[in-house]
Enzyme design. Structure first.
Site, short mmCIF file in Angstrom:
data_model
loop_
_atom_site.label_atom_id
_atom_site.label_comp_id
_atom_site.label_asym_id
_atom_site.label_seq_id
_atom_site.Cartn_x
_atom_site.Cartn_y
_atom_site.Cartn_z
CG ASP A 1 -1.76 1.22 1.34
OD1 ASP A 1 -2.68 1.34 0.51
OD2 ASP A 1 -1.51 2.06 2.22
CD GLU B 1 -2.30 2.09 -3.54
OE1 GLU B 1 -3.15 2.92 -3.92
OE2 GLU B 1 -1.59 2.28 -2.55
#
Ligand code: GLC
Length: 643
Positions: A276, A318
């Protein structure tokens, strides 16, 4: 699978020996240089780091359960396991999908019915109480969110999924932790060791210097990048919300903590780690503090450690960044093939929505053809919608090459999808309007953005049909691109915007919750009834998945190449696979369109089969497509071949 008797014979021939030790040694030899080079590049002043990391790895290796060790071996033999055409991803919040982890387990058959081979369960590690950015403010990486279950439940679920051939993806939030995380608590209490885990400053001097070149991620509800923490009397770096404290990855202890966390979770059966906000982890004065070279060296070191202990594991970056920065996450130059295995193709998603609004594919052609080829051992994760807003990531340069003004086109898209542009079919919400940059991102479910909400409200049957066709066109592009297609929960039933978030105190300020609904199992029950909207959508999506899993040309080692289309409404993508050429043809308008038939003939596809409908297509002078029509054409003789 060989039969049980054969397996037994093989097993008996090998008494228990030190094969485990040998496996570790061989893998260590294989990855040692990758590991030490990367650590040396980032932490040159810490020569003891490889040895400290080795201890962490040995510990995790000893703990690795036998079934996962078998999976390691299996995946070492099929390193392309995540690149195959039959890998179909599904993304959902465990609670919103099925209440808790046990609920997810009880619904595995639904996932199987869809053809799921990869399940991304949205953040489920224990977050801070109250507002937590949808779980992206983690308080404890070794515990599951209490209302979802326990770590033991997670391990059991991953095992159950494995039995069905479904791999499990979890978020690894590595840019920041919740301010209630133990490390942050200690830092707040004045513990110097833990203050060094974060970026903390006594006054604004340094923060102000950084701010000069930093963008704002959430200008509406979290302006600026630093937050005053009264407890420690320090300014703390908080790129996202004020309660998400950025970690200081220049500290080797932070690196070691995350190596441990990754291996701990891998041993509970996590197959894929979604890294993330990975772009943000390294800070450098005078830059926007994204995409710094150290990010890739750190990823290389973490991946090498995972490859040694748990080679079944893959990484997914990501990184919602410009294409020229994005390719580094899949490995360019010295990091080629050594960092993330997967990365999100944000640009594809943006371009699909852009072309649906303009009914014109020329900008998409320009943007997609500017993408460099990815390393052949990696894959894109493609999606039509996800849990985040849509930012109009269209560069001025690409727009200019398509004869557009970048700024004006981005404004058009915001207006169009906010439901403000004359004649728009879409209904969405503006997320984080930044008057300084003109940035207006959009929230909304795929179905509402594609026109279904407005069409149903008006009781306009033709508009309902068109909205469904638009959605299926979008899914066809995603499923026909090669890589891991990610269906976002509700997409398969054409779920509309859910305005209920406005009444939930911890969600009301963040309208991304409009497209994070609870699963409507009543609608799901009607999924086989094609007289309903949900039934039509489910059948359409299922059919695309069936077509995709039967089309080996979609293996991710092959690139999708953009052809310059003679018709600005029709997108042409070509995949040159050893089995033969796959030509994807997509009509982005609500009118019938044609492209010259020679385009197919020139590729030996005059007598083709459309993999989506399964029908033979004899291409004449013109290849004609109905409104939002889509074709995946291969030569007929390819159809019976398996790779
Ligand atoms: C990622 C997530 C997003 C979250 C952010 C901060 O971009 O997708 O939902 O707000 O990271 O963790």
């Amino acid at each position: 699978m060989p039969d049980a008797q054969i397996l037994e014979l093989i097993r008996e021939a090998f008494p228990d020996d030190d094969r485990d030790l040998e496996a570790f040694q061989l893998r260590y030899e294989r990855y040692e240089t990758q590991l030490t080079d990367a650590l040396q590049a980032v932490y040159p002043d810490h020569p003891d780091l490889p040895r400290r990391l080795l201890e962490v790895m040995l510990h995790a290796y000893h703990e690795r359960p036998a079934d996962l060790r078998r999976l390691d071996q299996r995946r070492l033999l099929s390193p392309d396991w995540f690149q195959k055409e039959d890998v179909i991803g599904y993304v959902c919040y465990a609670d919103r999908f099925a209440g808790d982890l046990a609920g997810v387990e009880a619904h595995v058959s639904y996932l199987e019915e869809l053809g799921t081979r990869y399940l991304h369960l949205m953040p489920l590690l224990r977050p801070r109480a109250g507002e937590n950015d949808g779980g992206y403010a983690v308080q404890d990486y070794r515990e599951v969110r209490e209302d979802l279950g326990t770590m033991r439940d997670l391990a059991r679920l991953s095992k159950r999924l494995r039995e069905s051939g479904i791999s499990l993806c979890l978020d690894l939030v590595l840019n920041h932790v919740a301010q209630e995380h133990e490390w942050a608590e200690k830092a707040r209490a004045g513990d110097a060791r833990y203050q060094a885990y974060f970026h903390m400053y006594e006054d604004r001097t340094v923060p102000d210097q950084y701010e000069r070149t930093l963008p704002e991620i959430f200008p509406d509800f979290a302006p600026g990048n630093f937050t005053w923490d009264a407890a420690s009397g320090r300014w703390v770096w908080t790129t996202f919300n004020s309660y998400q404290w950025d970690l200081n990855w220049a500290n080797p202890d932070v690196f070691l903590e995350f190596a441990q966390i990754i291996l701990f979770l891998a041993n509970r059966g996590v197959d894929v780690f979604r890294l993330d906000a990975i772009a943000f982890i390294w800070k450098r004065m005078g830059t926007n503090c994204q995409n710094q070279p150290e990010v890739h060296a750190i990823t290389q070191a973490l991946r090498a450690a995972a490859r040694i202990v748990a080679p079944a594991v893959a990484f997914k970056a990501e990184a919602i960044v410009a294409p020229e920065d994005l390719l580094f996450y899949l490995g360019r130059g010295a990091h080629h093939g050594k960092v993330s295995d997967l990365a999100y193709h944000n640009s594809l998603m943006v371009q699909i929505w852009s072309s649906l609004a303009s009914r014109d594919v020329r900008l998409m052609e320009v943007a997609l053809s500017a993408f460099p080829h990815k390393p052949t051992n990696t894959a894109w994760g493609m999606y039509l919608r996800c849990h985040d807003d849509i930012g109009w990531a269209i560069s001025d340069a690409d727009a200019a090459r398509a004869g557009l003004s970048g700024e004006a086109h981005r404004r058009f898209l915001s207006d169009f999808y906010a439901g403000e542009f004359p004649g728009t079919f879409a209904r969405g919400l503006v997320f984080q309007h930044n008057p300084r940059t003109g940035d207006r991102r959009i929230s909304g479910s795929g179905a509402s953005l594609a026109g279904l909400e407005v069409a149903l409200e008006r009781g306009d049957a033709r508009a309902v049909d068109l909205a469904l066709e638009r959605l299926l066109l979008g899914h066809a592009v995603v499923l026909g691109f090669g890589g891991v297609p990610l269906l976002y929960m509700g997409d398969e039933l054409a779920s509309l915007n859910d305005y209920g978030f406005e009444h939930e105190p911890t969600h009301a300020a963040d309208n991304r919750w409009v497209h994070r609904p609870r699963m409507d199992w009543e609608r799901a029950k009607r999924r086989h009834d094609v007289t309903t909207v949900e039934g039509l959508m489910f059948a359409g999506v299922r059919n695309l998945i069936r077509a995709r899993t039967g089309t080996p040309h979609l293996h991710a080692t092959v690139e999708s190449r953009v052809l310059t289309s003679p018709n600005p409404h029709v997108l042409l993508l070509e995949r040159e696979h050893p089995l033969g050429t796959l030509l994807c043809v997509y009509n982005f308008s609500e009118h019938e369109q044609g492209v010259p038939g020679w385009l197919a003939h020139a590729r030996g596809l005059g007598a083709a089969v459309d993999r989506i409908s399964g029908e033979h297509v004899d291409v004449g002078e013109t290849l004609t497509l109905p409104p939002y029509g889509r074709l995946w054409l291969t030569a007929r003789e390819d159809a019976s071949n398996r790779w």
